[in-house]
Design an enzyme around this catalytic site. Structure first.
Site, short mmCIF file in Angstrom:
data_model
loop_
_atom_site.label_atom_id
_atom_site.label_comp_id
_atom_site.label_asym_id
_atom_site.label_seq_id
_atom_site.Cartn_x
_atom_site.Cartn_y
_atom_site.Cartn_z
N THR A 40 0.82 -1.21 0.00
CA THR A 40 0.00 0.00 0.00
C THR A 40 0.85 1.26 0.00
OG1 THR A 40 -1.79 -1.13 1.16
CG2 THR A 40 -1.79 1.26 1.26
N TYR A 54 -8.09 0.82 -3.41
CA TYR A 54 -6.96 1.30 -4.20
C TYR A 54 -6.22 0.11 -4.78
CZ TYR A 54 -4.79 -0.06 0.19
OH TYR A 54 -4.42 -0.76 1.30
N THR A 120 1.18 -4.21 4.21
CA THR A 120 0.84 -4.46 5.62
C THR A 120 0.32 -5.88 5.87
OG1 THR A 120 -1.40 -3.61 5.28
CG2 THR A 120 0.28 -2.05 6.05
N ASP A 121 -0.23 -6.54 4.85
CA ASP A 121 -0.89 -7.83 5.09
C ASP A 121 0.05 -8.87 5.67
OD1 ASP A 121 -3.29 -6.84 4.27
OD2 ASP A 121 -3.40 -7.98 2.40
N LYS A 193 -0.67 -7.27 12.88
CA LYS A 193 -1.70 -6.40 12.33
C LYS A 193 -3.03 -6.77 12.97
CE LYS A 193 -3.68 -4.79 7.93
NZ LYS A 193 -3.61 -4.89 6.45
N GLU A 313 -4.62 -28.70 28.14
CA GLU A 313 -5.60 -29.02 27.09
C GLU A 313 -5.24 -30.30 26.35
OE1 GLU A 313 -8.36 -27.40 26.96
OE2 GLU A 313 -7.79 -25.71 28.22
#
Length: 356
Positions: A40, A54, A120-121, A193, A313
């Site tokens: 981006t 975008y 950013t992903d 993120k 667990e």
């Protein structure tokens, strides 16, 4: 005539002095290389109001640098376009290419710091990969943006300025790979993120390392996990990464994905379970079969914060499973791939997950 000659001499001398002053100022600045990969921060929207709609990876690194002349006040900057890809489409080969280039630059005496522009992903995954594999104490700073440069209140320019400033700072040395966004300096290991459209999207559950404000760094903590110079892994010796996949746990989960992945040639499976990395009783046999077939099973949690407790667990010792500590599934995958280039012994792998 005489006065005219003297004036010309004075003017020439003044020009030489000014040039010398500029050269001296440039020599005093750190040398920072910007490696561009897309994302981006290199994106463009149809209009100024398009902050979430975008096209990513459209603007080249030279144009990014030219559009931010303020960079020349904090560093001598050079740019390289490593690739131009939206980060969700990056591959293992891209990771290797980027890390090897970072490692080579870090060895150059005329390079003081490295900045990597990224989408950013998956920037948190690339940051962690570099944290594990690049042997240097020079600053490596990831940077991204949540809005394209064409948008109102675009965040990329200031993020990039901050990244270059941090990369050229002596006090950023030895702190591992960093991410600068939204005024914060985050650890490449810890950052995630957490929001898909806000500029304040990135956080670390253990807190930011510091802040950068108007080119000055303010530090509040340092990373304690092994990284960069203290890592036992070295990108200069890694030629390929073993296949590691992720299967998520959820209410009503079936073994379909696990069974299929087990036949695909993977070397390890990250199970991203709810809560403490919990595993539904009906898929335990499928995970046990994977382990019996030599595939490493790693329990991670889909919960944003906290960490997976071993032998809670699930009886991890009994099943010969590994727990991912506080790493989310996507980062557990990165560490598993890197660790498997050295060992497939589960006790050694568990040590690695505790230490990194």
């Amino acid at each position: 005539m005489y006065c005219s000659s003297r004036l010309r001499a004075f003017a020439a001398a003044a020009t030489l002095l000014a040039a010398a002053a500029i050269a001296h100022a440039q020599a005093a600045l750190p040398n920072v290389v910007i490696l561009a990969t897309g994302g981006t921060i290199a994106g463009a929207g149809a209009s100024a109001i398009n902050s979430a709609t975008y096209a990513a990876a459209k603007v080249g690194v030279d144009k990014l640098i030219a559009g931010l002349p303020e960079l020349s006040k904090v560093a001598n900057v050079k740019g390289e376009q490593v690739f131009q890809v939206a980060s969700e489409s990056l591959t293992n080969d891209n990771l290797l290419t980027l890390a090897k280039r970072v490692s080579a630059l870090a060895k150059q005496p005329d390079v003081d710091g490295i900045v990597i522009t990224h989408g950013t992903d998956t920037v948190e995954e690339t940051a962690y990969f570099l944290t594990l594999t690049v042997h240097t104490n020079k600053p490596i700073v990831m940077v991204a943006s949540m809005r394209p440069g064409t948008a109102l209140s675009a965040d990329g320019a200031l993020n990039l300025y901050d990244a270059v400033s941090v990369a050229g700072s002596k006090d950023a040395m030895g702190k591992g790979v960093l991410l600068t966004m939204n005024d914060s300096i985050e650890s490449g290991r810890d950052v995630s993120k957490n929001f898909n459209i806000k500029p304040s999207a990135f956080v670390s559950q253990w807190g930011s390392l510091g802040m950068v404000v108007e080119g000055r760094n303010y530090w509040f903590r340092a990373p304690v996990k092994r990284h960069t110079m203290n890592s036992e892994f070295d990108i200069d010796t890694i030629t390929s990464l073993p296949p590691v996949e992720i299967a998520m746990g959820y209410e009503g989960v079936a073994s379909t994905a696990i069974d299929a992945l087990g036949k695909s040639g993977i070397k390890a499976l990250i199970h991203g379970g709810p809560g403490n990395g919990s595993v539904a009783d009906r898929i335990v046999p499928s995970l046990q079969k994977l382990r019996a077939d030599g595939i490493v099973v790693i329990r991670s949690s889909r919960v944003p914060d906290g960490f997976v407790i071993r032998n809670a667990e699930q009886p991890d010792d009994k099943y010969d499973w590994v727990v991912a500590h506080d790493l989310r599934p996507q980062k557990a995958r990165i560490l598993a791939m890197v660790a498997l280039t050295k060992t497939s012994d589960t006790k050694e792998l568990q040590r690695i997950f505790w230490e990194y």
